[in-house]
Design an enzyme around this catalytic site. Structure first.
Site, short mmCIF file in Angstrom:
data_model
loop_
_atom_site.label_atom_id
_atom_site.label_comp_id
_atom_site.label_asym_id
_atom_site.label_seq_id
_atom_site.Cartn_x
_atom_site.Cartn_y
_atom_site.Cartn_z
N ASP A 224 -29.10 -3.38 0.13
CA ASP A 224 -29.98 -4.21 0.74
C ASP A 224 -30.80 -3.31 1.34
OD1 ASP A 224 -31.29 -6.62 1.52
OD2 ASP A 224 -29.91 -6.79 3.55
N HIS B 36 -37.80 -2.13 -5.23
CA HIS B 36 -36.49 -2.45 -6.12
C HIS B 36 -36.55 -1.24 -7.33
CE1 HIS B 36 -36.05 -6.07 -4.25
NE2 HIS B 36 -37.22 -6.85 -4.59
N ARG C 71 -36.55 -16.74 -3.84
CA ARG C 71 -37.69 -15.80 -3.52
C ARG C 71 -38.85 -16.12 -4.33
NH1 ARG C 71 -35.20 -9.75 -2.50
NH2 ARG C 71 -33.51 -10.59 -0.96
N LEU D 248 -14.62 4.76 -14.61
CA LEU D 248 -14.74 3.92 -13.64
C LEU D 248 -15.04 2.53 -14.27
CD1 LEU D 248 -15.93 3.61 -10.51
CD2 LEU D 248 -18.11 4.03 -11.71
C1 IPE Z 1 -27.76 -9.77 -0.42
O1 IPE Z 1 -29.24 -9.37 0.24
C2 IPE Z 1 -28.06 -9.87 -2.05
C3 IPE Z 1 -28.07 -8.70 -2.63
C4 IPE Z 1 -28.28 -7.35 -2.06
C5 IPE Z 1 -28.26 -8.86 -3.92
P1 IPE Z 1 -30.22 -10.46 0.70
O2 IPE Z 1 -31.41 -9.70 1.26
O3 IPE Z 1 -30.45 -11.58 -0.32
O4 IPE Z 1 -29.27 -11.13 1.80
P2 IPE Z 1 -30.09 -11.75 3.26
O5 IPE Z 1 -30.91 -12.89 2.64
O6 IPE Z 1 -30.41 -10.98 4.12
O7 IPE Z 1 -28.94 -12.52 3.89
C1 IPE Z 2 -32.16 -6.05 -1.82
O1 IPE Z 2 -33.16 -5.67 -1.33
C2 IPE Z 2 -32.16 -6.24 -3.36
C3 IPE Z 2 -32.10 -7.78 -3.67
C4 IPE Z 2 -31.74 -8.67 -2.99
C5 IPE Z 2 -32.34 -8.12 -4.92
P1 IPE Z 2 -34.14 -6.78 -0.55
O2 IPE Z 2 -35.16 -7.28 -1.61
O3 IPE Z 2 -33.06 -7.82 -0.03
O4 IPE Z 2 -34.69 -5.96 0.54
P2 IPE Z 2 -35.11 -6.20 2.04
O5 IPE Z 2 -33.61 -6.79 2.54
O6 IPE Z 2 -36.01 -7.51 1.88
O7 IPE Z 2 -35.75 -5.01 2.61
MG MG Z 3 -32.47 -8.01 1.88
#
Ligand code: IPE
Ligand code: IPE
Ligand code: MG
Length: 239
Positions: free
Chosen positions: A13, A30, A64, A124
């Site tokens: 995240d 990303h 999203r 792995l």
């Molecule tokens: C969790 O991250 C999902 C992934 C890392 C793929 P999110 O950014 O979607 O989680 P929330 O919305 O903060 O809980």
């Molecule tokens: C995690 O990073 C990747 C996915 C959930 C696809 P985020 O896109 O949630 O990034 P933040 O949490 O908004 O910074």
């Molecule tokens: Mg996130």
């Protein structure tokens, strides 16, 4: 205790915030995040870790903006088209967990190609969680038990044995199959929640939260977390 975790799971995240902090579009984060996936996967392949599960796209991430979802799907396609060589060179078996049928036909095809190509690799095992939600996974597992008549069989057993029988069967029907339990769960990006990730498998996982945003995460920080994991006393309810 200094044995490596058998099963390491990571909630990757913080990509969006990392990019925003640099005045860039979230997609930049990303793209950088995908590079870190490669570094961490290769690092784990060189350790005594058997299973590495990475959370890449949740069943909730469809919420999203379409533009971001489309970008993530394209990035995944690109990843699957370009990474095979890395997996083969490192003897890594690739398996997707999640509701694969909810992904595009193109992605499904790429997933199957990569899974088939790496099926014989013995190092792995990397589980990539795509369109993954723990509630969805558990529900699909329960449906498969129902379809195979497992509940009828359980009813013929004594109550306690019946419960154990159902637990075993749910576990074996989860996407992670018999390798269900997670030893160490890491979440980057500072949030302290599970966001519907591996709820069943994390029943006795050691949890580790780091404020580091995923694009800044690296093998060195993972190494430090592993050192801390070795210090933890896992009791599993015993003494
Ligand atoms: C969790 O991250 C999902 C992934 C890392 C793929 P999110 O950014 O979607 O989680 P929330 O919305 O903060 O809980
Ligand atoms: C995690 O990073 C990747 C996915 C959930 C696809 P985020 O896109 O949630 O990034 P933040 O949490 O908004 O910074
Ligand atoms: Mg996130």
């Amino acid at each position: 205790m200094t044995t490596a975790p058998q099963h390491l799971a990571i909630i990757m995240d913080g990509n969006g915030r990392w990019a925003s902090a640099k005045g860039k579009n979230r997609t930049f984060g990303h793209r950088q995040g995908a590079k870190v996936v490669r570094e961490i996967t290769q690092y784990c392949a060189g350790q005594n870790i058997k299973y590495l599960t990475l959370y890449a796209f949740s069943t909730e991430n469809w919420l999203r903006p379409k533009q971001e979802v489309d970008f993530l799907m394209k990035l995944l396609e690109h990843y699957l088209q370009s990474e095979l060589e890395v997996y083969q060179r490192n003897n890594i078996r690739f398996i997707v967990i999640g509701d694969v049928e909810g992904l595009s036909k193109k992605l499904q095809k790429l997933i199957h190609t990569m899974q088939d190509a790496t099926a014989q690799n013995t190092g792995l095992t990397q589980f990539l969680a795509l369109n993954y939600g723990a509630k969805n996974e558990i529900a699909r597992s329960v449906i498969s038990l129902y379809e195979r008549g497992v509940f009828e069989q359980a009813r013929r057993l004594k109550r306690e044995q019946g419960v154990d029988y159902i637990i075993k069967n749910i576990e074996n029907a989860l996407d992670t199959r018999a390798v269900s339990s997670v030893d160490l769960l890491i979440r980057t990006g500072g949030e302290m929640r599970l966001s519907n990730f591996l709820l069943w498998q994390c029943a006795y996982a050691e949890l580790f939260f780091t404020p580091t945003l995923w694009p800044d995460f690296n093998a060195k920080e993972l190494e430090k977390i592993l050192q801390e994991f070795y210090q933890r006393n896992r009791r599993f309810g015993g003494l």
